[in-house]
Motif scaffolding. Sequence first.
Motif, PDB file in Angstrom:
ATOM      1  N   MET A 110       6.248   5.019  18.705  1.00 52.89           N
ATOM      2  CA  MET A 110       6.352   6.412  19.143  1.00 52.89           C
ATOM      3  C   MET A 110       6.158   6.457  20.659  1.00 52.89           C
ATOM      4  O   MET A 110       5.244   5.831  21.193  1.00 52.89           O
ATOM      5  CB  MET A 110       5.276   7.237  18.446  1.00 52.89           C
ATOM      6  N   LEU A 111       7.037   7.184  21.352  1.00 48.93           N
ATOM      7  CA  LEU A 111       6.982   7.237  22.806  1.00 48.93           C
ATOM      8  C   LEU A 111       6.926   8.678  23.295  1.00 48.93           C
ATOM      9  O   LEU A 111       7.728   9.524  22.871  1.00 48.93           O
ATOM     10  CB  LEU A 111       8.206   6.560  23.429  1.00 48.93           C
ATOM     11  N   ALA A 112       5.988   8.962  24.193  1.00 52.00           N
ATOM     12  CA  ALA A 112       5.954  10.238  24.902  1.00 52.00           C
ATOM     13  C   ALA A 112       6.673  10.030  26.233  1.00 52.00           C
ATOM     14  O   ALA A 112       6.241   9.228  27.063  1.00 52.00           O
ATOM     15  CB  ALA A 112       4.516  10.683  25.139  1.00 52.00           C
ATOM     16  N   LEU A 113       7.808  10.734  26.424  1.00 53.43           N
ATOM     17  CA  LEU A 113       8.689  10.500  27.568  1.00 53.43           C
ATOM     18  C   LEU A 113       8.942  11.804  28.327  1.00 53.43           C
ATOM     19  O   LEU A 113       8.996  12.881  27.730  1.00 53.43           O
ATOM     20  CB  LEU A 113      10.031   9.937  27.088  1.00 53.43           C
ATOM     21  N   PRO A 114       9.151  11.714  29.656  1.00 57.61           N
ATOM     22  CA  PRO A 114       9.446  12.921  30.440  1.00 57.61           C
ATOM     23  C   PRO A 114      10.912  13.317  30.334  1.00 57.61           C
ATOM     24  O   PRO A 114      11.765  12.507  29.996  1.00 57.61           O
ATOM     25  CB  PRO A 114       9.107  12.482  31.868  1.00 57.61           C
TER      26      PRO A 114
ATOM     27  N   THR B  42      -0.899   1.574  22.070  1.00 54.02           N
ATOM     28  CA  THR B  42      -1.956   1.494  21.056  1.00 54.02           C
ATOM     29  C   THR B  42      -1.669   0.366  20.068  1.00 54.02           C
ATOM     30  O   THR B  42      -0.528  -0.093  19.950  1.00 54.02           O
ATOM     31  CB  THR B  42      -2.052   2.809  20.262  1.00 54.02           C
ATOM     32  N   PRO B  43      -2.670  -0.073  19.315  1.00 56.64           N
ATOM     33  CA  PRO B  43      -2.402  -0.961  18.179  1.00 56.64           C
ATOM     34  C   PRO B  43      -1.629  -0.193  17.106  1.00 56.64           C
ATOM     35  O   PRO B  43      -1.627   1.038  17.084  1.00 56.64           O
ATOM     36  CB  PRO B  43      -3.797  -1.335  17.681  1.00 56.64           C
ATOM     37  N   TYR B  44      -0.975  -0.923  16.206  1.00 58.19           N
ATOM     38  CA  TYR B  44      -0.332  -0.279  15.069  1.00 58.19           C
ATOM     39  C   TYR B  44      -1.397   0.288  14.133  1.00 58.19           C
ATOM     40  O   TYR B  44      -2.476  -0.290  13.971  1.00 58.19           O
ATOM     41  CB  TYR B  44       0.514  -1.276  14.282  1.00 58.19           C
ATOM     42  N   THR B  45      -1.070   1.417  13.532  1.00 53.27           N
ATOM     43  CA  THR B  45      -1.937   2.001  12.527  1.00 53.27           C
ATOM     44  C   THR B  45      -1.091   2.374  11.316  1.00 53.27           C
ATOM     45  O   THR B  45       0.108   2.639  11.440  1.00 53.27           O
ATOM     46  CB  THR B  45      -2.684   3.239  13.067  1.00 53.27           C
TER      47      THR B  45
ATOM     48  N   ARG C 123       0.817  -1.217   0.000  1.00 52.83           N
ATOM     49  CA  ARG C 123       0.000   0.000   0.000  1.00 52.83           C
ATOM     50  C   ARG C 123       0.848   1.262   0.000  1.00 52.83           C
ATOM     51  O   ARG C 123       0.318   2.374  -0.098  1.00 52.83           O
ATOM     52  CB  ARG C 123      -0.899   0.010   1.243  1.00 52.83           C
ATOM     53  N   GLY C 124       2.160   1.115   0.147  1.00 53.01           N
ATOM     54  CA  GLY C 124       3.024   2.285   0.229  1.00 53.01           C
ATOM     55  C   GLY C 124       2.879   3.011   1.543  1.00 53.01           C
ATOM     56  O   GLY C 124       2.952   4.244   1.608  1.00 53.01           O
ATOM     57  N   THR C 125       2.673   2.246   2.629  1.00 54.08           N
ATOM     58  CA  THR C 125       2.507   2.837   3.958  1.00 54.08           C
ATOM     59  C   THR C 125       3.491   2.231   4.941  1.00 54.08           C
ATOM     60  O   THR C 125       4.098   1.192   4.676  1.00 54.08           O
ATOM     61  CB  THR C 125       1.072   2.613   4.485  1.00 54.08           C
ATOM     62  N   SER C 126       3.643   2.875   6.094  1.00 46.39           N
ATOM     63  CA  SER C 126       4.384   2.306   7.209  1.00 46.39           C
ATOM     64  C   SER C 126       3.424   2.148   8.380  1.00 46.39           C
ATOM     65  O   SER C 126       2.274   2.599   8.328  1.00 46.39           O
ATOM     66  CB  SER C 126       5.570   3.197   7.599  1.00 46.39           C
ATOM     67  N   LEU C 127       3.875   1.457   9.441  1.00 50.51           N
ATOM     68  CA  LEU C 127       3.033   1.161  10.596  1.00 50.51           C
ATOM     69  C   LEU C 127       3.623   1.810  11.838  1.00 50.51           C
ATOM     70  O   LEU C 127       4.824   1.725  12.080  1.00 50.51           O
ATOM     71  CB  LEU C 127       2.933  -0.351  10.805  1.00 50.51           C
ATOM     72  N   VAL C 128       2.777   2.438  12.641  1.00 54.98           N
ATOM     73  CA  VAL C 128       3.259   3.111  13.846  1.00 54.98           C
ATOM     74  C   VAL C 128       2.268   2.891  14.981  1.00 54.98           C
ATOM     75  O   VAL C 128       1.058   2.806  14.766  1.00 54.98           O
ATOM     76  CB  VAL C 128       3.470   4.627  13.583  1.00 54.98           C
ATOM     77  N   ARG C 129       2.792   2.741  16.189  1.00 53.71           N
ATOM     78  CA  ARG C 129       1.971   2.659  17.398  1.00 53.71           C
ATOM     79  C   ARG C 129       2.518   3.674  18.391  1.00 53.71           C
ATOM     80  O   ARG C 129       3.585   4.261  18.195  1.00 53.71           O
ATOM     81  CB  ARG C 129       2.025   1.254  18.000  1.00 53.71           C
ATOM     82  N   MET C 130       1.805   3.892  19.498  1.00 56.04           N
ATOM     83  CA  MET C 130       2.232   4.870  20.493  1.00 56.04           C
ATOM     84  C   MET C 130       2.211   4.262  21.880  1.00 56.04           C
ATOM     85  O   MET C 130       1.327   3.477  22.226  1.00 56.04           O
ATOM     86  CB  MET C 130       1.334   6.104  20.463  1.00 56.04           C
ATOM     87  N   ILE C 131       3.215   4.648  22.702  1.00 55.57           N
ATOM     88  CA  ILE C 131       3.250   4.321  24.124  1.00 55.57           C
ATOM     89  C   ILE C 131       3.313   5.625  24.902  1.00 55.57           C
ATOM     90  O   ILE C 131       4.199   6.447  24.678  1.00 55.57           O
ATOM     91  CB  ILE C 131       4.477   3.454  24.478  1.00 55.57           C
ATOM     92  N   ASN C 132       2.374   5.832  25.808  1.00 55.75           N
ATOM     93  CA  ASN C 132       2.401   7.016  26.673  1.00 55.75           C
ATOM     94  C   ASN C 132       3.141   6.662  27.954  1.00 55.75           C
ATOM     95  O   ASN C 132       2.657   5.898  28.776  1.00 55.75           O
ATOM     96  CB  ASN C 132       0.980   7.480  26.999  1.00 55.75           C
ATOM     97  N   ALA C 133       4.354   7.214  28.114  1.00 59.26           N
ATOM     98  CA  ALA C 133       5.180   6.945  29.292  1.00 59.26           C
ATOM     99  C   ALA C 133       5.376   8.206  30.123  1.00 59.26           C
ATOM    100  O   ALA C 133       6.430   8.413  30.723  1.00 59.26           O
ATOM    101  CB  ALA C 133       6.531   6.379  28.863  1.00 59.26           C
TER     102      ALA C 133
END
Length: 264
Positions: free
Chosen positions: A123-127, A85-88, A49-59
């Motif tokens: 993807m990670l949200a980090l302090p 999250t699941p991959y999107t 599909r010409g896409t990549s996959l990404v998920r997120m972790i809230n830390a």
Amino acid sequence: MRTSLLTLSLVAAASAAACKGERTADTAVQTTTAEGRLASPSEATAERRGTSLVRMINALPAGGGATVNADDRALFSSVDYRTVTPYTEIKDNVNRFRLQGTGLDTTIATNNEIMLDGSRYTMLALPEKDGGVRLRVLHDEFEPDSTKVRLRIVHGLSGIGDIDVSIQGREGNVFDNVNPTADAGFQDVDAGATSVIVKVDGSGKQLIKKEMRFERGHAYTLVLTGGSTIGRAQRVEAIVVDDKVSATNTGGMVVRDTGKRGPG
């Protein structure tokens, strides 16, 4: 971009003292369903599909839900702390990610990334030690030997310098001098029940001792978070993600890490 965590209307009560050699045991976040069905697209499908996959972790331990936009579209919304999250799928190869607090229009962190078709990313949200927030993106390479385990450590401890990571019963460190800005990558480890021990590099101060049970053919990501922000101590925690990988390297549905603790 950095903005103080105190600007978020998400601030939750944090522990009054830092952990000293804490021993914990909790349930790893799973990336397959109980029936083994796969709930997110495979790399092969994404590449076609010409896409990549990404998920997120809230830390972010001092925050509530977090939202990420990719350029002009919402990618993840109201992701709670310790949630994976699941991959999107994401279509563009060059993306500008913006992190916002739930219910806020203010961007608190950004990250520009080049992403390859058919590849997976976390993807990670980090302090950060100054009360700021980082938005990191890591390339996921889950291809363990069928008799081994792949382990990745993400250093998201604010106010703490380099760390060393060892496994009980194994000689030497598995990871040396891991700092908050570098990707330590994956290391192969043996399957079975053990403990992952994290210490401050140089002083040898133990930050956390995490009981684990590694399954053959699995890949695990341990996201270390907590520490201290603006002089306030927070509990050192490990968010454990079990990325069960099929022969086609496909991830699936995730469930929230409960954070349940064993005896200390």
